[in-house]
Scaffold this active site. Sequence first.
Site, PDB file in Angstrom:
ATOM      1  N   HIS A 129       2.664  -8.069  -4.721  1.00  0.00           N
ATOM      2  CA  HIS A 129       1.344  -7.593  -4.309  1.00  0.00           C
ATOM      3  C   HIS A 129       0.804  -8.435  -3.131  1.00  0.00           C
ATOM      4  O   HIS A 129      -0.371  -8.752  -3.065  1.00  0.00           O
ATOM      5  CB  HIS A 129       0.378  -7.660  -5.505  1.00  0.00           C
ATOM      6  CG  HIS A 129      -0.705  -6.623  -5.508  1.00  0.00           C
ATOM      7  ND1 HIS A 129      -0.738  -5.571  -6.376  1.00  0.00           N
ATOM      8  CD2 HIS A 129      -1.806  -6.482  -4.744  1.00  0.00           C
ATOM      9  CE1 HIS A 129      -1.816  -4.834  -6.163  1.00  0.00           C
ATOM     10  NE2 HIS A 129      -2.482  -5.367  -5.165  1.00  0.00           N
ATOM     11  N   ARG A 159      -8.732 -14.439  -6.131  1.00  0.00           N
ATOM     12  CA  ARG A 159      -8.392 -14.771  -4.743  1.00  0.00           C
ATOM     13  C   ARG A 159      -9.446 -15.684  -4.154  1.00  0.00           C
ATOM     14  O   ARG A 159     -10.522 -15.240  -3.743  1.00  0.00           O
ATOM     15  CB  ARG A 159      -8.302 -13.490  -3.934  1.00  0.00           C
ATOM     16  CG  ARG A 159      -7.233 -12.572  -4.503  1.00  0.00           C
ATOM     17  CD  ARG A 159      -7.385 -11.163  -4.084  1.00  0.00           C
ATOM     18  NE  ARG A 159      -6.428 -10.323  -4.800  1.00  0.00           N
ATOM     19  CZ  ARG A 159      -6.399  -9.022  -4.735  1.00  0.00           C
ATOM     20  NH1 ARG A 159      -7.253  -8.385  -3.964  1.00  0.00           N
ATOM     21  NH2 ARG A 159      -5.510  -8.342  -5.419  1.00  0.00           N
ATOM     22  N   ASP A 185       8.666  -5.569  -0.492  1.00  0.00           N
ATOM     23  CA  ASP A 185       7.628  -5.943   0.470  1.00  0.00           C
ATOM     24  C   ASP A 185       7.197  -7.382   0.250  1.00  0.00           C
ATOM     25  O   ASP A 185       7.555  -8.022  -0.736  1.00  0.00           O
ATOM     26  CB  ASP A 185       6.436  -4.972   0.448  1.00  0.00           C
ATOM     27  CG  ASP A 185       5.518  -5.102  -0.776  1.00  0.00           C
ATOM     28  OD1 ASP A 185       5.534  -6.134  -1.477  1.00  0.00           O
ATOM     29  OD2 ASP A 185       4.751  -4.147  -1.016  1.00  0.00           O
ATOM     30  N   PRO A 237       0.721   0.436   0.382  1.00  0.00           N
ATOM     31  CA  PRO A 237      -0.637   0.885   0.037  1.00  0.00           C
ATOM     32  C   PRO A 237      -1.615  -0.273   0.176  1.00  0.00           C
ATOM     33  O   PRO A 237      -1.384  -1.345  -0.357  1.00  0.00           O
ATOM     34  CB  PRO A 237      -0.501   1.304  -1.435  1.00  0.00           C
ATOM     35  CG  PRO A 237       0.664   0.520  -1.966  1.00  0.00           C
ATOM     36  CD  PRO A 237       1.601   0.349  -0.795  1.00  0.00           C
ATOM     37  N   GLY A 240       5.665 -10.467   3.221  1.00  0.00           N
ATOM     38  CA  GLY A 240       6.055 -11.454   4.235  1.00  0.00           C
ATOM     39  C   GLY A 240       7.032 -10.969   5.280  1.00  0.00           C
ATOM     40  O   GLY A 240       7.599 -11.781   6.014  1.00  0.00           O
ATOM     41  N   ILE A 241       7.233  -9.666   5.377  1.00  0.00           N
ATOM     42  CA  ILE A 241       8.178  -9.143   6.374  1.00  0.00           C
ATOM     43  C   ILE A 241       7.446  -9.088   7.715  1.00  0.00           C
ATOM     44  O   ILE A 241       6.575  -8.247   7.916  1.00  0.00           O
ATOM     45  CB  ILE A 241       8.726  -7.773   5.922  1.00  0.00           C
ATOM     46  CG1 ILE A 241       9.540  -7.978   4.643  1.00  0.00           C
ATOM     47  CG2 ILE A 241       9.565  -7.126   7.030  1.00  0.00           C
ATOM     48  CD1 ILE A 241      10.003  -6.709   3.967  1.00  0.00           C
ATOM     49  N   ARG A 242       7.754 -10.013   8.561  1.00  0.00           N
ATOM     50  CA  ARG A 242       6.974 -10.206   9.801  1.00  0.00           C
ATOM     51  C   ARG A 242       7.774  -9.962  11.063  1.00  0.00           C
ATOM     52  O   ARG A 242       7.209 -10.012  12.164  1.00  0.00           O
ATOM     53  CB  ARG A 242       6.403 -11.645   9.839  1.00  0.00           C
ATOM     54  CG  ARG A 242       5.444 -11.952   8.692  1.00  0.00           C
ATOM     55  CD  ARG A 242       4.161 -11.140   8.811  1.00  0.00           C
ATOM     56  NE  ARG A 242       3.283 -11.336   7.673  1.00  0.00           N
ATOM     57  CZ  ARG A 242       3.254 -10.554   6.586  1.00  0.00           C
ATOM     58  NH1 ARG A 242       4.065  -9.497   6.493  1.00  0.00           N
ATOM     59  NH2 ARG A 242       2.413 -10.804   5.599  1.00  0.00           N
ATOM     60  N   GLY A 298       2.814  -4.607   4.861  1.00  0.00           N
ATOM     61  CA  GLY A 298       1.396  -4.589   4.532  1.00  0.00           C
ATOM     62  C   GLY A 298       0.527  -5.074   5.672  1.00  0.00           C
ATOM     63  O   GLY A 298       0.286  -4.346   6.645  1.00  0.00           O
TER      64      GLY A 298
HETATM   65  C1  FMN Z   1      -5.975  -5.679   2.021  1.00  0.00           C
HETATM   66  C2  FMN Z   1      -4.876  -5.318   1.061  1.00  0.00           C
HETATM   67  C3  FMN Z   1      -5.098  -4.332   0.114  1.00  0.00           C
HETATM   68  C4  FMN Z   1      -4.079  -3.984  -0.784  1.00  0.00           C
HETATM   69  N1  FMN Z   1      -4.290  -2.968  -1.655  1.00  0.00           N
HETATM   70  C5  FMN Z   1      -3.298  -2.615  -2.510  1.00  0.00           C
HETATM   71  C6  FMN Z   1      -3.464  -1.526  -3.398  1.00  0.00           C
HETATM   72  O1  FMN Z   1      -4.473  -0.835  -3.406  1.00  0.00           O
HETATM   73  N2  FMN Z   1      -2.444  -1.258  -4.257  1.00  0.00           N
HETATM   74  C7  FMN Z   1      -1.277  -1.986  -4.267  1.00  0.00           C
HETATM   75  O2  FMN Z   1      -0.364  -1.709  -5.051  1.00  0.00           O
HETATM   76  N3  FMN Z   1      -1.077  -2.988  -3.392  1.00  0.00           N
HETATM   77  C8  FMN Z   1      -2.064  -3.318  -2.533  1.00  0.00           C
HETATM   78  N4  FMN Z   1      -1.855  -4.331  -1.651  1.00  0.00           N
HETATM   79  C9  FMN Z   1      -0.516  -4.981  -1.595  1.00  0.00           C
HETATM   80  C10 FMN Z   1       0.391  -4.262  -0.583  1.00  0.00           C
HETATM   81  O3  FMN Z   1       0.697  -2.953  -0.998  1.00  0.00           O
HETATM   82  C11 FMN Z   1       1.716  -5.004  -0.374  1.00  0.00           C
HETATM   83  O4  FMN Z   1       2.359  -5.179  -1.628  1.00  0.00           O
HETATM   84  C12 FMN Z   1       1.585  -6.355   0.313  1.00  0.00           C
HETATM   85  O5  FMN Z   1       0.494  -6.390   1.198  1.00  0.00           O
HETATM   86  C13 FMN Z   1       2.882  -6.641   1.072  1.00  0.00           C
HETATM   87  O6  FMN Z   1       2.868  -7.904   1.617  1.00  0.00           O
HETATM   88  P1  FMN Z   1       2.546  -8.215   3.172  1.00  0.00           P
HETATM   89  O7  FMN Z   1       1.089  -7.964   3.373  1.00  0.00           O
HETATM   90  O8  FMN Z   1       2.915  -9.656   3.273  1.00  0.00           O
HETATM   91  O9  FMN Z   1       3.430  -7.330   4.022  1.00  0.00           O
HETATM   92  C14 FMN Z   1      -2.853  -4.675  -0.743  1.00  0.00           C
HETATM   93  C15 FMN Z   1      -2.628  -5.664   0.216  1.00  0.00           C
HETATM   94  C16 FMN Z   1      -3.622  -5.990   1.120  1.00  0.00           C
HETATM   95  C17 FMN Z   1      -3.360  -7.052   2.152  1.00  0.00           C
HETATM   96  C1  COI Z   2      -9.237  -2.480  -4.720  1.00  0.00           C
HETATM   97  C2  COI Z   2      -8.148  -3.482  -5.043  1.00  0.00           C
HETATM   98  C3  COI Z   2      -7.736  -3.335  -6.481  1.00  0.00           C
HETATM   99  C4  COI Z   2      -7.020  -3.300  -4.058  1.00  0.00           C
HETATM  100  C5  COI Z   2      -5.899  -4.273  -4.185  1.00  0.00           C
HETATM  101  O1  COI Z   2      -4.953  -4.052  -4.912  1.00  0.00           O
HETATM  102  C6  COI Z   2      -5.882  -5.502  -3.397  1.00  0.00           C
HETATM  103  O2  COI Z   2      -6.885  -5.823  -2.732  1.00  0.00           O
HETATM  104  O3  COI Z   2      -4.847  -6.212  -3.427  1.00  0.00           O
END
Ligand code: FMN
Ligand code: COI
Length: 346
Positions: free
Chosen positions: A239, A168, A270, A80, A272-274, A293
Amino acid sequence: MTSTLPLTLPEFAERAAEVLPDGVLRYFAGAAGDEITLADNVVAWQRLALRQRVLVDVSKRDLSVEILGVRRPHPVIMAPMAWQTLANPGGEIAAAQGIGAAGGIYTMSCWASQHADDVAAQAADTTRWMHIHIFPDRDITQRLVDRAVRGGFEALVLTADQPVAGRRDRSMRAQFARPGSPNLADLAPGSLEPAQTWEDVAELVTSSPLPVIVKGLLEPGDAELAIQAGAAGIVVSNHGARQLDTVLSTASALPAVVEQVAGRVDVLVDGGIRRGSDIVKALALGADAVLIGRPLLWGLAVGGADGVRHSVELYLKELDIALAVLGVTSAAELEPSIVLPAPWSA
Ligand SMILES: Cc1cc2nc3c(=O)[nH]c(=O)nc-3n(C[C@H](O)[C@H](O)[C@H](O)COP(=O)(O)O)c2cc1C
Ligand SMILES: CC(C)CC(=O)C(=O)O
């Protein structure tokens, strides 16, 4: 988009960095603090070496795995991620169509920039999961659950690691207009709930007709509590390193969680899976499937639905080749003994 799509996954990331506005790129790519965990999420998979066996008949290879009791063609799920129209005007609908075309599962963030009903209607053929939070107003959570049921979403993915938003640094000054969250706009404005506990998870499980997957665990003790609360699965996740820097990378956290769960519920991972070989390592360490992600956001940014489909296909191509070269015929049967700490990481 008719231009040639990239041939490799890193090329997708490079092309996305060229096409995305700087502020959006910083929001997507960035993570908490000094981004130590962000880097280690990737490196922790690279610190594992693979053992290959040769002269095994690998003429038939099977990438399929079982997820929530259903046999799926392969283990790739889109994580997500909020506000996907920032990546491409096609947004969540394009992303869902793209991963569906590649046989993967789409998880729609509740912070989506398109409405769940529209995603459901226009990506009806894609297996979809709905991401939710326990909101301060539990009625919002309930209404999202109702919407998921109505739209044919097959599971709920509950974020557990966001009692407050992470800090962040990279995206703090990022300039971009947030598309808002039309998916939440017709509900009260969603905000995060610092008072959420496992009791809320148990209540959600009891009231939800859909299986609940708890996302954002790193500790075996929390995996146990998720099982006690009735979760159907968990996602070992930090996350994308966006919540708190220097928490454990997910490849490092996974083995102890798998040991604790001992097959009682699905374990997903999830972060860092690249590469396809990272998927091999995740499955070998006991994950049932993986969420991906940012790389799929790069696919969306570069080529819309086609870009997402193509990115997933690159992962699958790499996964398939890895199995063959390792002398393994089934992704579901990968064993822990196939991975070992890499000599180059000592
Ligand atoms: C731009 C962005 C938005 C994200 N938004 C959410 C979110 O709305 N809810 C959530 O549980 N995780 C969110 N995540 C975390 C991802 O679901 C996921 O855990 C993470 O990106 C996995 O790592 P990866 O990007 O290295 O593959 C977000 C990640 C990114 C990069
Ligand atoms: C709108 C944010 C809460 C989404 C999120 O979880 C993120 O950007 O990592």
